[in-house]
Design a protein around this motif. Structure first.
Motif, PDB file in Angstrom:
ATOM      1  N   LYS A 193      -5.492  -1.816  -4.145  1.00  0.00           N
ATOM      2  CA  LYS A 193      -6.894  -1.513  -4.433  1.00  0.00           C
ATOM      3  C   LYS A 193      -7.116  -1.177  -5.911  1.00  0.00           C
ATOM      4  O   LYS A 193      -7.671  -0.135  -6.263  1.00  0.00           O
ATOM      5  CB  LYS A 193      -7.388  -0.366  -3.544  1.00  0.00           C
ATOM      6  N   ASP A 194      -6.699  -2.088  -6.766  1.00  0.00           N
ATOM      7  CA  ASP A 194      -6.895  -1.969  -8.213  1.00  0.00           C
ATOM      8  C   ASP A 194      -6.222  -0.737  -8.817  1.00  0.00           C
ATOM      9  O   ASP A 194      -6.645  -0.222  -9.854  1.00  0.00           O
ATOM     10  CB  ASP A 194      -8.392  -1.977  -8.560  1.00  0.00           C
ATOM     11  N   ARG A 195      -5.181  -0.260  -8.151  1.00  0.00           N
ATOM     12  CA  ARG A 195      -4.337   0.806  -8.690  1.00  0.00           C
ATOM     13  C   ARG A 195      -2.888   0.414  -8.447  1.00  0.00           C
ATOM     14  O   ARG A 195      -2.601  -0.431  -7.592  1.00  0.00           O
ATOM     15  CB  ARG A 195      -4.618   2.157  -8.009  1.00  0.00           C
ATOM     16  N   TYR A 196      -1.976   1.010  -9.208  1.00  0.00           N
ATOM     17  CA  TYR A 196      -0.571   0.771  -8.921  1.00  0.00           C
ATOM     18  C   TYR A 196       0.208   2.067  -9.087  1.00  0.00           C
ATOM     19  O   TYR A 196      -0.201   2.970  -9.829  1.00  0.00           O
ATOM     20  CB  TYR A 196      -0.004  -0.382  -9.747  1.00  0.00           C
ATOM     21  N   PHE A 197       1.324   2.153  -8.366  1.00  0.00           N
ATOM     22  CA  PHE A 197       2.047   3.404  -8.220  1.00  0.00           C
ATOM     23  C   PHE A 197       3.542   3.176  -8.435  1.00  0.00           C
ATOM     24  O   PHE A 197       4.103   2.193  -7.953  1.00  0.00           O
ATOM     25  CB  PHE A 197       1.828   3.996  -6.824  1.00  0.00           C
ATOM     26  N   PHE A 198       4.173   4.084  -9.164  1.00  0.00           N
ATOM     27  CA  PHE A 198       5.626   4.076  -9.330  1.00  0.00           C
ATOM     28  C   PHE A 198       6.220   5.141  -8.412  1.00  0.00           C
ATOM     29  O   PHE A 198       5.981   6.331  -8.610  1.00  0.00           O
ATOM     30  CB  PHE A 198       6.017   4.379 -10.781  1.00  0.00           C
ATOM     31  N   ARG A 199       6.946   4.707  -7.403  1.00  0.00           N
ATOM     32  CA  ARG A 199       7.540   5.614  -6.411  1.00  0.00           C
ATOM     33  C   ARG A 199       6.490   6.577  -5.852  1.00  0.00           C
ATOM     34  O   ARG A 199       6.717   7.775  -5.705  1.00  0.00           O
ATOM     35  CB  ARG A 199       8.724   6.374  -7.004  1.00  0.00           C
ATOM     36  N   GLY A 200       5.307   6.036  -5.566  1.00  0.00           N
ATOM     37  CA  GLY A 200       4.246   6.804  -4.928  1.00  0.00           C
ATOM     38  C   GLY A 200       3.349   7.565  -5.876  1.00  0.00           C
ATOM     39  O   GLY A 200       2.334   8.126  -5.455  1.00  0.00           O
ATOM     40  N   VAL A 201       3.670   7.608  -7.169  1.00  0.00           N
ATOM     41  CA  VAL A 201       2.881   8.355  -8.150  1.00  0.00           C
ATOM     42  C   VAL A 201       2.046   7.372  -8.971  1.00  0.00           C
ATOM     43  O   VAL A 201       2.544   6.318  -9.379  1.00  0.00           O
ATOM     44  CB  VAL A 201       3.800   9.184  -9.080  1.00  0.00           C
ATOM     45  N   ASP A 202       0.771   7.715  -9.202  1.00  0.00           N
ATOM     46  CA  ASP A 202      -0.109   6.845  -9.980  1.00  0.00           C
ATOM     47  C   ASP A 202       0.548   6.492 -11.314  1.00  0.00           C
ATOM     48  O   ASP A 202       0.856   7.367 -12.135  1.00  0.00           O
ATOM     49  CB  ASP A 202      -1.448   7.552 -10.220  1.00  0.00           C
TER      50      ASP A 202
END
Length: 419
Positions: free
Chosen positions: A90-99
């Protein structure tokens, strides 16, 4: 070996830890991780030397791992690989669950790399390159023709550094992490310095990379943009280069070889080289004073407008949003920012596309006097952290699982021998 099961009275075949690891296609320490998670039961071997495992139980776990842990085909026939590293949603990305955008704006590239690799934050960490590895890599790079692309320089530097490292075939997590922490600064140190630039070879990686990209003096606002760009670009799920790295790691190629594989893939114009195209477009707009004739010429030639749109984001590329916000704090970036906004506005009259990270990189490279290839260099150095994270993850999986079957559509055999 065979033992008598006291409960059923049947003779059961027991496997050693080494045999169990080979059957499961994992390292011995992973076998004990299965035990601690309750996925395997163990029994002390006769004489108390090591543990043994029920062969049927191990075979069942191997079958389950093949079903659940391998490569599968997702919706629409796309390749799908389980990973714990990056999620795009949804137009966001996360590294190991963190924004990832919050990580990149609050932590250095090195700190974000450590988070990708280990899931732990190491405040203030910096990477240092061994003098011998740097010397070897620099000699190899200096032997190349003057017009060699930066990505080719990095690939040669990686190969040279590998040849200097006798421990490169040690694929244990500790050894791979040690390689990662010296490989990235070695790649940067191997790149030629720009004339008139300060020549730091210590401190934050962004400062060291700066002097390889431009002869302009570094100011803190511009350095922050570069450091944040490195952190934002560290990983982006299974991009083409990352998938290639995982295939190499699945075949147990060492980290240097895996990174070299990724560097080979990003030279395509649809991957790492896209920022260079956006750089040249931006220069044309600045030269013309307006985006209208430049966009018209691009469309007349049948070319897509670089720096706009992204197949994974229906809205704004979150990486571009962060970098544009930081670039507003760089006074010399004002004209390039205005040109970038003109490109977006002109194109939006017919196609509502948002700026992507390539256009943001182009603003940085144009504003700071960097060459068109600088964005590709930034991308390659940044993404090395993600490639190593994926290689580490793949080393813990069953070997050669990234081996799809071909769908043969040629002439049915047997065909006669050619005359």
């Amino acid at each position: 070996m065979r033992d008598q099961d006291p409960a059923s009275g049947r003779a059961e075949r027991r496997l050693s830890t080494r045999e169990t690891a080979e059957l499961l296609g994992v390292k011995p320490e992973t076998v004990y991780a299965y035990v601690s998670r309750g996925q395997l039961s163990s029994r002390r071997a006769p004489g108390g030397r090591g543990s043994t495992f029920d062969a049927e139980e191990v075979a069942a776990l191997a079958r389950r791992n093949r079903r659940e842990g391998g490569v599968s085909t997702g919706a629409g026939g796309e390749l799908s690989v389980r990973t714990r590293i990056t999620l795009i949603d949804k137009d966001r990305y996360f590294f190991r669950g963190v924004d990832a955008t919050e990580l990149a704006t609050r932590h250095s590239y090195e700190e974000v790399a450590e988070w990708l690799w280990t899931g732990r934050m190491r405040p203030g960490v910096t990477f240092a390159a061994p003098e011998q590895a740097v010397a070897v890599a620099r000699r190899a790079v200096r032997s190349l023709p003057e017009h060699t692309s930066p990505v080719d320089l990095l690939r040669v530097a990686a190969i040279a550094a590998a040849a200097e490292d006798p421990m490169r075939f040690d694929l244990s997590e500790e050894a791979v992490l040690g390689t990662a922490r010296v490989l990235i600064p070695t790649l940067v140190a191997a790149l030629p310095q720009r004339p008139s630039a300060a020549r730091p070879d210590d401190g934050p990686l962004a400062r060291r990379l700066w002097s390889r990209l431009t002869g302009h003096e570094a100011d803190e606002a511009s350095l922050r943009v570069l450091d944040t760009a490195l952190a934002l670009l560290a990983d982006h799920d299974l991009a083409a280069s990352t998938l290639a790295v995982r295939v190499a790691a699945s075949a147990r190629a060492h980290p240097y070889a895996a990174v070299s594989t990724g560097l080979g893939v990003i030279e395509g114009p649809l991957h790492g080289a896209a920022s260079g195209l956006a750089h040249r477009l931006l220069l044309d707009v600045l030269d013309q004073g307006t985006a209208v004739p430049v966009i018209a010429d691009e469309l007349r030639a049948g070319r897509r407008i670089p720096g706009l749109g992204h197949r994974l984001y229906t809205g704004e590329d979150p990486r571009a949003r962060v970098l544009f916000g930081l670039l507003e704090q760089v006074p010399r970036a004002e004209s390039a920012l205005l040109a970038a906004r003109d490109i977006v506005a002109t194109t939006a009259r017919h196609t509502p596309l948002h700026a992507n990270v390539d256009l943001a990189l182009a603003v940085l490279t144009v504003a700071t006097g960097m060459p068109a290839t600088a964005g590709e260099t930034i991308f390659a150095v940044a993404r090395t952290a993600g490639w190593i994270a994926h290689a580490l993850e793949e080393y813990g999986e069953r070997p050669l699982r990234m081996r799809p079957s071909g769908h043969y559509v040629g002439p049915p055999p047997p065909q006669p021998l050619p005359g």
